[in-house]
Scaffold this motif. Structure first.
Motif, PDB file in Angstrom:
ATOM      1  N   ARG A 124     -64.342  45.733 -13.981  1.00  0.00           N
ATOM      2  CA  ARG A 124     -63.099  45.198 -13.431  1.00  0.00           C
ATOM      3  C   ARG A 124     -62.814  45.950 -12.144  1.00  0.00           C
ATOM      4  O   ARG A 124     -62.934  47.176 -12.086  1.00  0.00           O
ATOM      5  N   PHE A 125     -62.423  45.199 -11.119  1.00  0.00           N
ATOM      6  CA  PHE A 125     -62.160  45.770  -9.796  1.00  0.00           C
ATOM      7  C   PHE A 125     -60.734  45.424  -9.384  1.00  0.00           C
ATOM      8  O   PHE A 125     -60.244  44.332  -9.674  1.00  0.00           O
ATOM      9  N   ALA A 126     -60.075  46.337  -8.656  1.00  0.00           N
ATOM     10  CA  ALA A 126     -58.723  46.052  -8.152  1.00  0.00           C
ATOM     11  C   ALA A 126     -58.446  46.837  -6.881  1.00  0.00           C
ATOM     12  O   ALA A 126     -58.896  47.973  -6.712  1.00  0.00           O
ATOM     13  N   PHE A 127     -57.733  46.203  -5.969  1.00  0.00           N
ATOM     14  CA  PHE A 127     -57.162  46.892  -4.813  1.00  0.00           C
ATOM     15  C   PHE A 127     -55.820  47.473  -5.231  1.00  0.00           C
ATOM     16  O   PHE A 127     -55.107  46.892  -6.059  1.00  0.00           O
ATOM     17  N   LEU A 128     -55.433  48.594  -4.622  1.00  0.00           N
ATOM     18  CA  LEU A 128     -54.169  49.237  -4.955  1.00  0.00           C
ATOM     19  C   LEU A 128     -53.387  49.597  -3.703  1.00  0.00           C
ATOM     20  O   LEU A 128     -53.958  49.775  -2.627  1.00  0.00           O
ATOM     21  N   ALA A 129     -52.069  49.740  -3.856  1.00  0.00           N
ATOM     22  CA  ALA A 129     -51.174  50.324  -2.861  1.00  0.00           C
ATOM     23  C   ALA A 129     -51.436  49.783  -1.450  1.00  0.00           C
ATOM     24  O   ALA A 129     -51.372  48.584  -1.229  1.00  0.00           O
ATOM     25  N   THR A 130     -51.756  50.651  -0.486  1.00  0.00           N
ATOM     26  CA  THR A 130     -51.982  50.210   0.886  1.00  0.00           C
ATOM     27  C   THR A 130     -53.152  49.243   0.968  1.00  0.00           C
ATOM     28  O   THR A 130     -53.215  48.404   1.870  1.00  0.00           O
ATOM     29  N   GLY A 131     -54.074  49.334   0.022  1.00  0.00           N
ATOM     30  CA  GLY A 131     -55.195  48.398  -0.021  1.00  0.00           C
ATOM     31  C   GLY A 131     -54.779  46.979  -0.317  1.00  0.00           C
ATOM     32  O   GLY A 131     -55.566  46.044  -0.118  1.00  0.00           O
ATOM     33  N   LEU A 132     -53.545  46.785  -0.782  1.00  0.00           N
ATOM     34  CA  LEU A 132     -53.049  45.454  -1.116  1.00  0.00           C
ATOM     35  C   LEU A 132     -52.273  44.780   0.012  1.00  0.00           C
ATOM     36  O   LEU A 132     -52.040  43.579  -0.046  1.00  0.00           O
ATOM     37  N   ASN A 133     -51.831  45.547   1.002  1.00  0.00           N
ATOM     38  CA  ASN A 133     -50.881  44.954   1.948  1.00  0.00           C
ATOM     39  C   ASN A 133     -51.488  44.498   3.267  1.00  0.00           C
ATOM     40  O   ASN A 133     -50.768  44.196   4.220  1.00  0.00           O
ATOM     41  N   GLY A 134     -52.827  44.412   3.333  1.00  0.00           N
ATOM     42  CA  GLY A 134     -53.459  43.875   4.529  1.00  0.00           C
ATOM     43  C   GLY A 134     -53.633  44.854   5.667  1.00  0.00           C
ATOM     44  O   GLY A 134     -54.100  44.469   6.743  1.00  0.00           O
ATOM     45  N   THR A 135     -53.294  46.121   5.459  1.00  0.00           N
ATOM     46  CA  THR A 135     -53.360  47.125   6.523  1.00  0.00           C
ATOM     47  C   THR A 135     -54.766  47.277   7.093  1.00  0.00           C
ATOM     48  O   THR A 135     -54.942  47.421   8.303  1.00  0.00           O
ATOM     49  N   PHE A 136     -55.782  47.225   6.238  1.00  0.00           N
ATOM     50  CA  PHE A 136     -57.140  47.571   6.673  1.00  0.00           C
ATOM     51  C   PHE A 136     -57.970  46.377   7.127  1.00  0.00           C
ATOM     52  O   PHE A 136     -59.017  46.553   7.749  1.00  0.00           O
ATOM     53  N   GLY A 137     -57.566  45.168   6.811  1.00  0.00           N
ATOM     54  CA  GLY A 137     -58.248  43.986   7.312  1.00  0.00           C
ATOM     55  C   GLY A 137     -59.431  43.514   6.488  1.00  0.00           C
ATOM     56  O   GLY A 137     -59.833  44.115   5.496  1.00  0.00           O
ATOM     57  N   GLU A 138     -60.005  42.390   6.934  1.00  0.00           N
ATOM     58  CA  GLU A 138     -61.057  41.705   6.191  1.00  0.00           C
ATOM     59  C   GLU A 138     -62.342  42.509   6.091  1.00  0.00           C
ATOM     60  O   GLU A 138     -62.976  42.568   5.030  1.00  0.00           O
ATOM     61  N   THR A 139     -62.757  43.146   7.202  1.00  0.00           N
ATOM     62  CA  THR A 139     -63.999  43.927   7.173  1.00  0.00           C
ATOM     63  C   THR A 139     -63.927  45.016   6.117  1.00  0.00           C
ATOM     64  O   THR A 139     -64.883  45.244   5.361  1.00  0.00           O
ATOM     65  N   TRP A 140     -62.804  45.702   6.041  1.00  0.00           N
ATOM     66  CA  TRP A 140     -62.633  46.752   5.028  1.00  0.00           C
ATOM     67  C   TRP A 140     -62.696  46.175   3.619  1.00  0.00           C
ATOM     68  O   TRP A 140     -63.320  46.774   2.733  1.00  0.00           O
ATOM     69  N   GLU A 141     -62.075  45.040   3.395  1.00  0.00           N
ATOM     70  CA  GLU A 141     -62.112  44.430   2.059  1.00  0.00           C
ATOM     71  C   GLU A 141     -63.547  44.120   1.646  1.00  0.00           C
ATOM     72  O   GLU A 141     -63.966  44.405   0.516  1.00  0.00           O
ATOM     73  N   ILE A 142     -64.315  43.512   2.563  1.00  0.00           N
ATOM     74  CA  ILE A 142     -65.706  43.180   2.248  1.00  0.00           C
ATOM     75  C   ILE A 142     -66.518  44.456   2.017  1.00  0.00           C
ATOM     76  O   ILE A 142     -67.313  44.544   1.080  1.00  0.00           O
ATOM     77  N   MET A 143     -66.313  45.461   2.859  1.00  0.00           N
ATOM     78  CA  MET A 143     -67.022  46.728   2.716  1.00  0.00           C
ATOM     79  C   MET A 143     -66.675  47.398   1.394  1.00  0.00           C
ATOM     80  O   MET A 143     -67.552  47.926   0.691  1.00  0.00           O
ATOM     81  N   THR A 144     -65.416  47.363   1.022  1.00  0.00           N
ATOM     82  CA  THR A 144     -64.971  48.001  -0.215  1.00  0.00           C
ATOM     83  C   THR A 144     -65.570  47.318  -1.440  1.00  0.00           C
ATOM     84  O   THR A 144     -66.090  47.976  -2.347  1.00  0.00           O
ATOM     85  N   VAL A 145     -65.517  45.994  -1.476  1.00  0.00           N
ATOM     86  CA  VAL A 145     -66.070  45.267  -2.622  1.00  0.00           C
ATOM     87  C   VAL A 145     -67.577  45.472  -2.711  1.00  0.00           C
ATOM     88  O   VAL A 145     -68.125  45.732  -3.789  1.00  0.00           O
ATOM     89  N   THR A 146     -68.286  45.372  -1.575  1.00  0.00           N
ATOM     90  CA  THR A 146     -69.739  45.496  -1.591  1.00  0.00           C
ATOM     91  C   THR A 146     -70.178  46.903  -1.999  1.00  0.00           C
ATOM     92  O   THR A 146     -71.121  47.071  -2.780  1.00  0.00           O
ATOM     93  N   SER A 147     -69.513  47.918  -1.489  1.00  0.00           N
ATOM     94  CA  SER A 147     -69.864  49.291  -1.864  1.00  0.00           C
ATOM     95  C   SER A 147     -69.557  49.550  -3.331  1.00  0.00           C
ATOM     96  O   SER A 147     -70.303  50.258  -4.021  1.00  0.00           O
ATOM     97  N   ALA A 148     -68.476  48.962  -3.847  1.00  0.00           N
ATOM     98  CA  ALA A 148     -68.155  49.096  -5.273  1.00  0.00           C
ATOM     99  C   ALA A 148     -69.240  48.449  -6.125  1.00  0.00           C
ATOM    100  O   ALA A 148     -69.652  49.005  -7.159  1.00  0.00           O
ATOM    101  N   LEU A 149     -69.719  47.286  -5.709  1.00  0.00           N
ATOM    102  CA  LEU A 149     -70.799  46.608  -6.432  1.00  0.00           C
ATOM    103  C   LEU A 149     -72.055  47.468  -6.456  1.00  0.00           C
ATOM    104  O   LEU A 149     -72.757  47.555  -7.472  1.00  0.00           O
ATOM    105  N   HIS A 150     -72.352  48.111  -5.345  1.00  0.00           N
ATOM    106  CA  HIS A 150     -73.530  48.981  -5.256  1.00  0.00           C
ATOM    107  C   HIS A 150     -73.428  50.144  -6.234  1.00  0.00           C
ATOM    108  O   HIS A 150     -74.382  50.437  -6.969  1.00  0.00           O
ATOM    109  N   LEU A 151     -72.282  50.798  -6.271  1.00  0.00           N
ATOM    110  CA  LEU A 151     -72.105  51.940  -7.177  1.00  0.00           C
ATOM    111  C   LEU A 151     -72.144  51.497  -8.633  1.00  0.00           C
ATOM    112  O   LEU A 151     -72.724  52.184  -9.487  1.00  0.00           O
ATOM    113  N   TRP A 152     -71.527  50.353  -8.916  1.00  0.00           N
ATOM    114  CA  TRP A 152     -71.580  49.846 -10.292  1.00  0.00           C
ATOM    115  C   TRP A 152     -73.023  49.564 -10.699  1.00  0.00           C
ATOM    116  O   TRP A 152     -73.446  49.905 -11.811  1.00  0.00           O
TER     117      TRP A 152
END
Length: 274
Positions: free
Chosen positions: A232-260
């Motif tokens: 199960r994956f989730a964004f939290l806090a500042t990660g939820l409010n759009g501060t970091f943008g689309e590239t960060w979201e894709i990078m975060t999800v992909t890196s999480a998939l790699h570690l999993w």
């Protein structure tokens, strides 16, 4: 950022009680597919606030991210040899391998010890019109407390580089994200504000790491290593409010998939050796 909501929003009911301003820490209580809110839909650039990983290795090397097993949003494929010359992981912008590629990740036989290359291909109708090359860098290779760092360009005029780090965790945030899941990874915002509420696990606030950095994403393993629902994956806090943008979201999800997937491989190898 594309201001229009992503396709999944049309399937999600609005919860008016969540229309208030997002607090400093937003607990990842997303156990139903209808748990999203209008405010969160518009804040996120690409992904819903939380997703599950579903897979069946005996049938295919492709697994899915989705709100439920029936509502799959993104496909993920892994190369059979994993540490070969081909990309070891591909994230698609839709539920099939025929959908456009969001990101490709290439690892090697050293896995956890060397930087991993991640590429976001051009998205003519999306956030970036040129390829973006990034790296996930091992910051610590300790077996007890490994960490993996990456950087993305900040959003807004004059924004600099934002730094993040994945850390292993058994904290309360993981337990709240997925009942019965006692282990996973937390992504902390290294270049963000430091909270005075850091310290021991019993003393610090929810959503804050021991060094006072803010937790902006979580990945929780399925404690039973289920062959259908893996994490199960989730964004939290500042990660939820759009501060970091689309590239960060894709990078975060992909890196999480790699570690999993690295953890999953380790668990399967240990099971085969026992």
């Amino acid at each position: 950022m594309d201001p229009s909501p992503p396709p999944y929003t049309e399937h999600i009911q609005h919860d008016q009680s969540l229309e208030e301003q997002i607090p400093q820490y937003v607990a990842p209580a997303y156990n139903q597919s209808s748990s999203d809110s209008k405010s969160l839909q518009h804040a996120m650039a690409k992904f819903p606030p939380a997703m599950n990983g579903y897979f069946q290795w005996k049938m295919t090397s492709t697994f899915h991210l989705g709100l439920t097993a029936e509502q799959k949003l993104f496909a993920v494929s892994v190369h059979a040899s994993v540490f070969g010359n081909k990309p070891s992981l591909i994230l698609y912008d839709g539920p099939t391998k025929e959908d456009p590629v969001l990101a490709t990740l290439k690892s090697d036989k050293w896995g956890r010890a060397r930087p991993v290359d991640l590429t976001l291909p051009p998205r003519p109708h999306g956030h970036h019109t040129h390829a973006i090359d990034l790296q996930i860098v091992p910051a610590s290779t300790s077996r007890v407390s490994p960490t993996f760092a990456f950087e993305t360009q900040g959003t807004g005029k004059g924004a600099g580089r934002e730094r993040f780090e994945w850390r292993k965790t058994h904290g309360d945030e993981i337990k709240e994200l997925a009942t019965g899941h006692s282990y996973g990874w937390k992504l902390v915002w290294l270049s963000g504000p430091i909270h005075s509420a850091g310290g021991s696990r019993k003393e610090r606030e929810m959503g804050v790491a021991s060094d006072g950095t803010e937790i902006v994403a979580l990945l929780a393993h399925n404690a039973s290593w289920s062959m259908t629902k893996g994490f199960r994956f989730a964004f939290l806090a500042t990660g939820l409010n759009g501060t970091f943008g689309e590239t960060w979201e894709i990078m975060t999800v992909t890196s999480a998939l790699h570690l999993w997937y690295l953890d999953f491989q380790g668990a399967m190898a240990a099971a085969a050796a026992s």
